[in-house]
Design a protein around this motif. Structure first.
Motif, PDB file in Angstrom:
ATOM      1  N   VAL A  50       0.845  -1.191   0.000  1.00 44.44           N
ATOM      2  CA  VAL A  50       0.000   0.000   0.000  1.00 44.44           C
ATOM      3  C   VAL A  50       0.882   1.244   0.000  1.00 44.44           C
ATOM      4  O   VAL A  50       0.649   2.191  -0.757  1.00 44.44           O
ATOM      5  N   GLY A  84       2.284   2.112  -3.422  1.00 47.28           N
ATOM      6  CA  GLY A  84       1.281   2.759  -4.268  1.00 47.28           C
ATOM      7  C   GLY A  84       1.017   4.190  -3.838  1.00 47.28           C
ATOM      8  O   GLY A  84       0.898   5.101  -4.664  1.00 47.28           O
ATOM      9  N   VAL A  85       0.930   4.405  -2.535  1.00 47.31           N
ATOM     10  CA  VAL A  85       0.662   5.746  -2.009  1.00 47.31           C
ATOM     11  C   VAL A  85       1.823   6.686  -2.322  1.00 47.31           C
ATOM     12  O   VAL A  85       1.608   7.853  -2.680  1.00 47.31           O
ATOM     13  N   MET A 114       1.375   7.841  -5.687  1.00 49.48           N
ATOM     14  CA  MET A 114       0.290   8.814  -5.727  1.00 49.48           C
ATOM     15  C   MET A 114       0.778  10.184  -5.259  1.00 49.48           C
ATOM     16  O   MET A 114       0.451  11.207  -5.875  1.00 49.48           O
ATOM     17  N   PHE A 170      -9.656   8.709  -2.010  1.00 49.76           N
ATOM     18  CA  PHE A 170      -8.476   7.847  -1.914  1.00 49.76           C
ATOM     19  C   PHE A 170      -8.672   6.569  -2.728  1.00 49.76           C
ATOM     20  O   PHE A 170      -7.813   6.192  -3.509  1.00 49.76           O
ATOM     21  N   ARG A 171      -9.820   5.892  -2.545  1.00 50.87           N
ATOM     22  CA  ARG A 171     -10.057   4.619  -3.235  1.00 50.87           C
ATOM     23  C   ARG A 171     -10.063   4.784  -4.746  1.00 50.87           C
ATOM     24  O   ARG A 171      -9.532   3.941  -5.471  1.00 50.87           O
ATOM     25  N   TYR A 199      -6.383   5.477  -5.668  1.00 46.43           N
ATOM     26  CA  TYR A 199      -5.523   4.342  -5.345  1.00 46.43           C
ATOM     27  C   TYR A 199      -5.718   3.192  -6.331  1.00 46.43           C
ATOM     28  O   TYR A 199      -4.777   2.440  -6.605  1.00 46.43           O
ATOM     29  N   TYR A 201      -3.061   2.980  -8.836  1.00 47.98           N
ATOM     30  CA  TYR A 201      -1.683   2.788  -8.386  1.00 47.98           C
ATOM     31  C   TYR A 201      -1.453   1.495  -7.607  1.00 47.98           C
ATOM     32  O   TYR A 201      -0.315   1.130  -7.355  1.00 47.98           O
ATOM     33  N   MET A 202      -2.514   0.841  -7.195  1.00 48.17           N
ATOM     34  CA  MET A 202      -2.364  -0.291  -6.282  1.00 48.17           C
ATOM     35  C   MET A 202      -1.681  -1.491  -6.933  1.00 48.17           C
ATOM     36  O   MET A 202      -1.780  -1.705  -8.141  1.00 48.17           O
ATOM     37  N   GLU A 237      -6.092  -4.073  -2.276  1.00 44.92           N
ATOM     38  CA  GLU A 237      -6.989  -2.927  -2.178  1.00 44.92           C
ATOM     39  C   GLU A 237      -6.955  -2.384  -0.761  1.00 44.92           C
ATOM     40  O   GLU A 237      -6.948  -3.144   0.206  1.00 44.92           O
ATOM     41  N   ALA A 278      -3.965   4.935   3.639  1.00 43.58           N
ATOM     42  CA  ALA A 278      -2.524   4.784   3.444  1.00 43.58           C
ATOM     43  C   ALA A 278      -1.842   3.975   4.550  1.00 43.58           C
ATOM     44  O   ALA A 278      -0.683   3.614   4.413  1.00 43.58           O
ATOM     45  N   VAL A 325      -1.080  12.295   0.736  1.00 37.23           N
ATOM     46  CA  VAL A 325      -1.821  11.845  -0.445  1.00 37.23           C
ATOM     47  C   VAL A 325      -3.168  12.552  -0.547  1.00 37.23           C
ATOM     48  O   VAL A 325      -3.633  12.839  -1.643  1.00 37.23           O
TER      49      VAL A 325
END
Length: 142
Positions: free
Chosen positions: A38, A41-42, A45, A61-62, A65, A68-69, A74, A78, A87
């Motif tokens: 996570v 990915g963050v 972002m 966020f979802r 994300y 980028y996840m 999922e 963050a 983020v």
């Protein structure tokens, strides 16, 4: 003396030993590995939306994300309060957030100087520090 008590408790508490081992296990522990995926990915972002962030809240966020996840990881947030601020709100949000923390510590320090209440001050400082440290691996405010 306190170190001796801690050593004895640790020696006779297998649950505590297991928990401490899992905290330092990095990628070999599923919960840690999940958070690290996570965070990767963050960080991407934040890199792409560093000035204003992606927006406030779980929905924003979802949606961001999802682009980028790492597949299969999922997340609703963050899992780090500092990354969450970065983020969601960008660099200005992080600065304000850090300012709030610094302001809280400053107020506690002023209270100590004014009253000399060492025990209360130590407790408040410990609480603020604990929240900040726990916030490195979880979203404690959301």
């Amino acid at each position: 003396m306190l170190a001796l008590v801690a050593a004895v408790v640790y020696q006779h508490a297998p649950g505590l030993q297991e928990r401490l081992a899992s905290i330092t296990a990095t990628r070999t522990h599923s919960s840690n590995s999940f958070r690290m995926n996570v965070w990767l990915g963050v960080l991407q972002m934040v890199r792409d939306s560093w000035w204003f962030g992606v927006g406030v809240g779980n929905d924003a966020f979802r949606k961001a994300y999802a682009l980028y996840m790492v597949t299969g990881f999922e997340a609703l947030g963050a899992y780090n309060i500092f990354l969450e601020e970065a983020v969601e709100k960008g660099v200005l949000g992080v600065l304000v957030f850090l300012g709030l923390f610094l302001g809280a510590f400053t107020q506690v320090w002023r209270h100590l100087k004014r009253t000399g209440a060492w025990v209360a001050t130590a407790g408040i400082m410990a609480a603020l520090t604990g929240i900040a440290i726990h916030g490195l691996v979880d979203t404690v405010f959301y």
